[in-house]
Design a protein around this motif. Structure first.
Motif: not given
Length: 125
Positions: A88-106
């Motif tokens: 069930e871990d089978t998938a396409v994995y993406y990395c993403a980045a941005d500024q100003g993201i707090i833990l509750s929204s990450i």
């Protein structure tokens, strides 16, 4: 220009391990939240593991205890160590980045404007 290059995917048997890497360039890596998301066929994209600029981490319940996210600010690289992999871990994995993201929204993919190209992870015997 922000660039994210994911690598490390592949085919692995259930119970095996993989380490994904995401090489970043074009921005001040230390100042950005960065994370791993995955998209499986027929399912919505989900946040897998993410880390804030100051090191706070989020893990999806489905990967807690099996996956470890880390960042090397000196190398501008994000990692995802994946152990005890399941089909069930089978998938396409993406990395993403941005500024100003707090833990509750990450874990919210809509918070991220910058995405890598994805790397396929297939867990199968």
């Amino acid at each position: 220009e922000v660039q994210l290059q994911a690598s490390g995917g592949g085919l692995v048997q259930p119970g095996g391990s993989l380490r994904l890497s995401c090489a970043a360039s074009g921005f001040t890596f230390d100042d950005y939240a960065i994370g791993w998301f995955r998209k499986a066929p027929g399912k919505e994209r989900e946040g897998v593991a993410c880390i804030t600029s100051d090191g706070h981490k989020f893990y999806a319940d489905s990967v807690k205890g099996r996956f470890t996210i880390s960042r090397d600010n000196a190398k501008n690289t994000l990692y995802l160590q994946m152990n005890s992999l399941k089909p069930e871990d089978t998938a396409v994995y993406y990395c993403a980045a941005d500024q100003g993201i707090i833990l509750s929204s990450i874990r919210n993919s809509e918070q991220y404007d910058h995405w890598g190209q994805g790397t396929q992870v297939t867990v199968s015997s």
